[in-house]
Design an enzyme around this catalytic site. Structure first.
Site, PDB file in Angstrom:
ATOM      1  N   SER A 251       0.791  -1.236   0.000  1.00 30.73           N
ATOM      2  CA  SER A 251       0.000   0.000   0.000  1.00 30.73           C
ATOM      3  C   SER A 251       0.817   1.278   0.000  1.00 30.73           C
ATOM      4  CB  SER A 251      -0.945   0.019   1.195  1.00 30.73           C
ATOM      5  OG  SER A 251      -2.047  -0.786   0.895  1.00 30.73           O
TER       6      SER A 251
ATOM      7  N   LYS B  46       0.366   3.382  -2.927  1.00 30.96           N
ATOM      8  CA  LYS B  46      -0.801   4.274  -3.061  1.00 30.96           C
ATOM      9  C   LYS B  46      -0.383   5.751  -3.041  1.00 30.96           C
ATOM     10  CE  LYS B  46      -3.875   0.818  -0.993  1.00 30.96           C
ATOM     11  NZ  LYS B  46      -4.545   0.330   0.224  1.00 30.96           N
TER      12      LYS B  46
ATOM     13  N   TYR C 215      -3.886  -2.531 -10.162  1.00 34.13           N
ATOM     14  CA  TYR C 215      -3.735  -2.325  -8.712  1.00 34.13           C
ATOM     15  C   TYR C 215      -2.847  -3.408  -8.083  1.00 34.13           C
ATOM     16  CZ  TYR C 215      -4.965  -2.282  -3.773  1.00 34.13           C
ATOM     17  OH  TYR C 215      -4.901  -2.275  -2.401  1.00 34.13           O
TER      18      TYR C 215
ATOM     19  N   TYR D 183      -4.601   3.415   8.027  1.00 37.62           N
ATOM     20  CA  TYR D 183      -5.954   2.853   8.168  1.00 37.62           C
ATOM     21  C   TYR D 183      -6.594   3.311   9.476  1.00 37.62           C
ATOM     22  CZ  TYR D 183      -3.921   0.153   4.434  1.00 37.62           C
ATOM     23  OH  TYR D 183      -3.298  -0.209   3.270  1.00 37.62           O
TER      24      TYR D 183
ATOM     25  N   VAL E 173       1.094  -3.724   3.853  1.00 32.86           N
ATOM     26  CA  VAL E 173       1.061  -5.028   4.533  1.00 32.86           C
ATOM     27  C   VAL E 173       2.324  -5.871   4.299  1.00 32.86           C
ATOM     28  CG1 VAL E 173      -1.452  -5.297   4.767  1.00 32.86           C
ATOM     29  CG2 VAL E 173      -0.299  -6.146   2.718  1.00 32.86           C
TER      30      VAL E 173
HETATM   31  N1  GLU Z   1      -2.345  -5.338  -1.857  1.00 33.85           N
HETATM   32  C1  GLU Z   1      -2.884  -5.188  -0.526  1.00 33.85           C
HETATM   33  C2  GLU Z   1      -4.384  -5.355  -0.569  1.00 33.85           C
HETATM   34  O1  GLU Z   1      -4.996  -4.767  -1.395  1.00 33.85           O
HETATM   35  C3  GLU Z   1      -2.507  -3.850   0.014  1.00 33.85           C
HETATM   36  C4  GLU Z   1      -2.954  -3.620   1.421  1.00 33.85           C
HETATM   37  C5  GLU Z   1      -1.913  -2.957   2.278  1.00 33.85           C
HETATM   38  O2  GLU Z   1      -0.745  -2.935   1.957  1.00 33.85           O
HETATM   39  O3  GLU Z   1      -2.283  -2.430   3.326  1.00 33.85           O
HETATM   40  O4  GLU Z   1      -4.953  -6.069   0.192  1.00 33.85           O
END
Ligand code: GLU
Length: 312
Positions: A65, A68, A192, A243, A261
């Site tokens: 993430s 992003k 994505y 988050y 993650v």
């Molecule tokens: N590729 C992961 C997902 O979409 C990213 C989530 C993350 O890194 O927090 O679940």
């Protein structure tokens, strides 16, 4: 007194190597479950051009993430503030992959850093092209930011998430039903999942984040984004980058940060430092347990915070 950053980073890395409870490695993406939780790496790129590293700072990991942030920067470059008609700018208070809020809010995700928001951003970046074109553009952008052409995508991680990313598929389809996804969901997700599977090491990641510490400037010359845009991206990282634990991160660390993650965190001290930490074990909110702890310690020992005057 001048900070002895080298010593501080070495001590933090030494301390983290000895910690017994390191959190749990993400296992909902099978390929990520294989990563050894013993890793800890840290890299700090300073505004005066230094690079300081500790632990496994040159071992590549899945940025997940953290991508992003770079995808958002590209999307804002394409559609500007119109992006905010399709994605909000408020912390979600929910888990990264939550679907409940989307129903109440008519398919408009709370912010670009939860999965639903990042999927809308991926839709914007697709712009009528095939996923490989969009992902090529993002990869080139990240290489330009870090000045390193060796950065690549781990195809095994992308394939692993494609096989198991049912929740993200649900999010994309659900938003498509509200008209907030314009391309075929499988194309958006193809893009994505590949952006999440970009691999970088702490050193490369700290280098890539420098434009956010430099008010939008590329250290090699020229501008990546305007000062206002850099500040806004930092504001989103502070309020939404972890988050439903974003408040806790701001409380404990006090600087903008975006976690993934894979166990990485990119953190920005405006005007001072771009920091990357990585430790694959996650806490209950899905953020790197030791990465957060290391940043907390670094912020305490350096006095770096967006909530206090710059230390001498
Ligand atoms: N590729 C992961 C997902 O979409 C990213 C989530 C993350 O890194 O927090 O679940």
């Amino acid at each position: 007194m001048a900070l002895d950053l080298d010593a501080i980073i070495a001590e933090i890395a030494d301390g983290m190597a000895k910690v017994e409870h390191r959190g749990r490695v993400a296992d909902y993406i099978p390929e990520l479950a294989k990563v050894d939780p013993a890793y800890f790496g840290m890299a700090v790129a300073t505004a005066d051009g230094r690079m300081l590293c500790g632990g496994h700072a040159t071992t590549p990991f899945s940025i997940q993430s953290i991508s992003k942030v770079f995808a958002l920067t590209l999307a804002l470059g394409k559609v500007g503030d119109q992006l905010w008609n399709r994605v909000g700018r408020e912390p979600s208070g929910n888990a990264f992959n939550s679907i409940v809020q989307l129903e109440h809010e008519q398919g408009i995700p709370r912010n670009p850093f939860i999965n639903a928001g990042a999927i809308v951003v991926a839709d914007v970046n697709l712009g009528g092209h095939q996923p490989r074109v969009a992902i090529g553009e993002l990869l080139r952008f990240v290489r330009y930011l870090s000045g390193d052409d060796g950065i690549a995508i781990n195809e095994a991680v992308a394939a692993s998430e494609t096989m198991t990313g049912f929740r993200n598929m649900a999010l994309a389809n659900y938003m498509r039903a509200f008209g907030n996804i314009h391309h075929a969901p499988e194309l958006v997700l193809g893009s994505y999942f590949h952006q999440c599977a970009i691999e970088m090491d702490c050193r490369q990641l700290a280098l890539a984040g420098r434009y956010l510490m430099l008010d939008g400037r590329h250290p090699g010359g020229g501008r990546v984004v305007s000062p206002r845009r850099a500040r806004r991206i930092n504001a989103l990282m502070l309020t939404c980058g972890h988050y439903d634990a974003s408040g806790d991160f701001a409380f404990r660390v006090g600087i903008p940060g975006k976690s993934g993650v894979g166990g990485g965190i990119l953190a920005i001290v405006p005007g001072r430092a771009s920091i990357a930490v990585w430790s694959p074990g996650l806490n209950a909110s899905g953020n790197s347990q030791l990465g957060t702890r290391a940043l907390e310690e670094l912020a305490q020992r350096t006095g770096w915070s967006v909530f206090s005057p710059p230390p001498d």
